[in-house]
Design a protein around this motif. Sequence first.
Motif, short mmCIF file in Angstrom:
data_model
loop_
_atom_site.label_atom_id
_atom_site.label_comp_id
_atom_site.label_asym_id
_atom_site.label_seq_id
_atom_site.Cartn_x
_atom_site.Cartn_y
_atom_site.Cartn_z
N VAL A 91 0.86 -1.18 0.00
CA VAL A 91 0.00 0.00 0.00
C VAL A 91 0.90 1.22 0.00
N ASN A 92 0.89 1.93 -1.12
CA ASN A 92 1.67 3.16 -1.24
C ASN A 92 3.14 2.95 -0.85
N GLY A 93 3.71 1.85 -1.31
CA GLY A 93 5.12 1.58 -1.07
C GLY A 93 5.43 0.85 0.23
N GLU A 94 4.42 0.67 1.09
CA GLU A 94 4.64 -0.04 2.35
C GLU A 94 4.11 -1.45 2.23
N GLN A 95 4.89 -2.42 2.70
CA GLN A 95 4.55 -3.82 2.57
C GLN A 95 3.61 -4.28 3.69
N LEU A 146 -2.81 0.01 6.83
CA LEU A 146 -2.07 0.83 5.88
C LEU A 146 -3.02 1.61 4.97
N GLU A 147 -4.08 0.95 4.51
CA GLU A 147 -5.03 1.65 3.65
C GLU A 147 -5.71 2.79 4.38
N LEU A 148 -6.09 2.57 5.61
CA LEU A 148 -6.75 3.62 6.38
C LEU A 148 -5.79 4.79 6.64
N LYS A 149 -4.53 4.47 6.92
CA LYS A 149 -3.54 5.51 7.15
C LYS A 149 -3.33 6.37 5.90
N ASN A 150 -3.31 5.72 4.74
CA ASN A 150 -3.07 6.44 3.50
C ASN A 150 -4.32 7.14 2.96
N HIS A 151 -5.47 6.60 3.30
CA HIS A 151 -6.71 7.14 2.75
C HIS A 151 -7.17 8.39 3.48
N GLY A 152 -7.01 8.40 4.79
CA GLY A 152 -7.56 9.49 5.58
C GLY A 152 -9.00 9.20 5.95
N PRO A 153 -9.75 10.20 6.40
CA PRO A 153 -11.13 9.99 6.87
C PRO A 153 -12.01 9.32 5.81
#
Length: 248
Positions: free
Chosen positions: A100-104, A114-121
């Motif tokens: 997810v966005n370069g993180e494994q 990871l998806e929640l961290k990258n996506h935001g609210p």
Amino acid sequence: VSTQSTGSIIQFSNSAHMSWFFGSSKPAQPEEPETPFCLNRTKEKLATITRVNGEIGWESFLDCLLEVVKVFELLGSGFGFVKSDITTKVGIIRDMKGEVNGEQFQTLEQMIRLELKNHGPLDNSKPAPKGTRNLLRLTWVLHFVLTFLDITRDHPNEQSLYTPASSAYQQALAPHHSWAVRQLVSVALHALPTRLVFIEKLGINVKGQNAEEVIQTEIKSFADLIRPVVTQIQDFYASNSLSTANLP
């Protein structure tokens, strides 16, 4: 959810079919499983799902799911498209290649975090995280299979599969479907095979004096391998306040 936005499951004619299990998606589809359903192989895969610090390994989970989904092929033509829809959803997560966005990530839970961290609210201002959204819908299907197996086992004198399947549908899938879809599903449920035919297709011996005892044991062992996986994923979604409300 409109009847146009769900994945195809029920075929009512050669020219049209009704979708009802999942939300629509447009990924490249992975290869179809080549081997028919095998109860022992499926149970073995369920029993050996990879765990990383107690979390569910994403690759072994998806491999296992593609075995479990073959159960729908045993339920007749009314469920003929469900495997394709699940395979599509599995393909979406596989295409992420554990990143997810370069993180494994190694586990389903790591993927979601990871998806929640990258996506935001999750405010519907942009598309929901694809892995998290599709895993939720795959879990609905596992919940349906689990509930269907439990009810089938608990009703040994029920010749028809209508009651187990309709009850499982009401519990696991109907809450996520529109009124129109629910009505069409109710029609399709009448085309299911008998309990005995389904159990034979599972590969369970239905002959002999102890046939029902064998049936009970085999179905219970199958269901009991699915149960902790469903529970763990459902609990993780609940603990993070994730549902169709913010993952439409």
